[in-house]
Design a protein around this motif. Structure first.
Motif, mmCIF file in Angstrom:
data_model
loop_
_atom_site.group_PDB
_atom_site.id
_atom_site.type_symbol
_atom_site.label_atom_id
_atom_site.label_comp_id
_atom_site.label_asym_id
_atom_site.label_seq_id
_atom_site.Cartn_x
_atom_site.Cartn_y
_atom_site.Cartn_z
ATOM 1 N N GLU A 216 0.826 -1.205 0.000
ATOM 2 C CA GLU A 216 0.000 0.000 0.000
ATOM 3 C C GLU A 216 0.861 1.256 0.000
ATOM 4 O O GLU A 216 0.562 2.234 -0.680
ATOM 5 N N LYS A 220 1.388 4.266 -3.173
ATOM 6 C CA LYS A 220 1.277 5.723 -3.102
ATOM 7 C C LYS A 220 2.619 6.399 -3.325
ATOM 8 O O LYS A 220 2.697 7.488 -3.877
ATOM 9 N N THR B 28 -3.578 7.137 6.609
ATOM 10 C CA THR B 28 -4.741 6.541 5.953
ATOM 11 C C THR B 28 -5.338 5.430 6.811
ATOM 12 O O THR B 28 -6.498 5.111 6.701
ATOM 13 N N SER B 29 -4.503 4.870 7.695
ATOM 14 C CA SER B 29 -4.998 3.781 8.538
ATOM 15 C C SER B 29 -5.523 4.276 9.887
ATOM 16 O O SER B 29 -5.995 3.480 10.683
ATOM 17 N N ASP B 46 -3.402 11.071 5.160
ATOM 18 C CA ASP B 46 -4.622 11.637 4.600
ATOM 19 C C ASP B 46 -4.435 13.135 4.384
ATOM 20 O O ASP B 46 -3.469 13.715 4.865
ATOM 21 N N GLY B 67 -1.931 15.199 2.022
ATOM 22 C CA GLY B 67 -1.477 13.873 1.637
ATOM 23 C C GLY B 67 0.025 13.730 1.806
ATOM 24 O O GLY B 67 0.671 14.561 2.438
#
Lengths: 290, 137
Positions: A216, A220, B28-29, B46, B67
């Motif tokens: 993951e 990105k 993101t987690s 994020d 991000g």
């Protein structure tokens, strides 16, 4: 022999031109300064990204799990990202890149199916369109003060083409900024990313934990890295463009001064000739009266 | 209290560099608070606000990070992002304009249509900027 008035006009117009080329030289010098600052402030970001990618690529290798962007696949289509300027008057800047790119293509490919082009800058777009090269897409009007937002659209589209397997290889073709008086033509292969893991920063290497998992993070990180590289190349090319323009304009200004010197010399000669002629006429007239 | 050196790096240069006691990010987690001597970790972020707490336990700095990644090493923390701003650097007017533009675009677009995602992203970014700019300390 041109008359005194003609010469005078010519001197005036050359002086005007010199004013313009001098102004352009100064403007480009200022822009070069800013472009260099942009390129410099990008450096820490690029270095950090490289370090992260290298770290994770190494550990991903160990586990056998590989990301498509890291993997070389049989090359059916090669893409060249050619960076040119929007305007001319930069000496051989544009000509060099375009010539180099055409030669590269001629050398490596036999049919138009084998490659495609991505072009920045009006000069390049016109050149390739006129000669019927396949251009996938292009971007003109890249601002002189480059920000990441300006490049990210182009970069994202390019990287997306690779991920979608429309292209299997990506080369960047541009003028690399060496210093204020020299640029070097470069053609570097950006995708697939194969030569990033070899770098050793020397410091102690921490073993990183990846959240949520390596795949993951790679998913990105790699596009971000590729986009960063494209942005870096664009910034580099911009700096080279301004440097080339400074040199070209300085040469133009120097040439203008030389022309003005020569013209002034012939103007003075013409004036002296006129005076001499006048005197001899007066003398001749006086002699005729005696 | 101990501190850890933290950098926020963007393509336009370092936005923040200094020693802080705690970094709070939204990966993101999930939300993460990182103290000195954290185990080495890399995580994608994020579009969210990052809080930087100082040693004295009172002063907090805020940054809008759009991000990117956080990398935690034993002796320093790096936040890597395409775009990031400290609270004081945010142009509120521009963010408001961007937000209304994004909202307008979204009202005409369907979820499946082209450009929807982009407009959504723009909205998220502008909202984050506004939120960060007006946050109470």
């Amino acid at each position: 022999m041109p008359s005194m008035r003609d010469i005078k006009e010519k001197i005036a117009s050359t002086k005007q031109m010199q004013k313009i080329t001098k102004a352009m030289q100064m403007v480009s010098a200022a822009k070069l300064n800013r472009a260099q600052t942009t390129a410099q402030s990008f450096e820490p970001y690029a270095a950090k990204l490289r370090e992260m990618v290298a770290g994770i690529a190494a550990s991903a290798n160990n586990q056998g799990g590989r990301h498509p962007m890291l993997e070389s696949r049989p090359v059916k289509k090669t893409a060249y990202l050619v960076m040119t300027a929007d305007r001319g008057l930069a000496g051989a800047y544009n000509g060099n890149v375009l010539k180099y790119a055409s030669e590269l293509i001629q050398k490596n490919h036999r049919s138009k199916e084998e490659y495609t082009l991505i072009v920045t800058g009006k000069v390049g777009v016109h050149y390739f369109e006129k000669r019927g090269y396949p251009v996938a897409f292009s971007q003109t009007g890249v601002p002189d003060e480059l920000s990441f937002d300006d490049a990210s659209d182009l970069a994202k589209r390019t990287v997306a083409m690779f991920i979608d397997k429309k292209i299997d290889e990506l080369y960047l073709v541009y003028n690399h900024f060496v210093n204020a008086i020299s640029q070097k033509l470069l053609s570097t292969r950006l995708l697939p990313l194969t030569d990033i893991s070899g770098e050793d920063s020397g410091g102690e290497k921490a073993i990183y934990e990846y959240e949520p998992d390596e795949d993951e993070v790679l998913e990105k990180l790699l596009p971000l890295y590729a986009e960063g590289q494209i942005y870096g190349a664009l910034a580099d090319a911009k700096a080279a463009e301004h440097a080339a323009r400074v040199t070209a304009m300085r040469n133009a200004s120097d040439n203008a001064s030389e022309i003005i010197d020569n013209l002034t010399l012939s103007f003075n000669r013409a004036r002296q000739a006129a005076i001499t002629q006048e005197i001899s006429e007066i003398v001749g007239g006086a002699a005729a009266l005696e | 209290m101990s501190t850890v050196h933290t950098d926020i790096v963007t393509p336009a240069g370092k936005v923040f560099s200094g020693d802080v006691h705690m970094v709070i990010v939204r990966a993101t987690s999930g939300e993460m608070g990182i103290l000195p001597h954290h185990m080495p970790i890399v995580a994608p972020l994020d579009i969210a606000m990052v809080r930087l707490k100082y040693d004295d336990g009172e002063k907090v700095d805020f940054a809008a990070v759009h991000g990117g990644f956080i990398q935690v090493s034993p002796d320093h923390i790096t936040i890597l992002s395409e775009a990031a701003e400290m609270k004081e650097q945010i142009d509120i007017e521009r963010a408001q304009k961007a937000r209304s533009e994004a909202q307008q675009a979204l009202s005409t677009l369907h979820e499946s249509s082209e450009g929807y995602e982009e407009a959504m992203l723009k909205l998220k970014r502008s909202e984050l900027r506004l939120k960060t700019a007006t946050v109470d300390e």
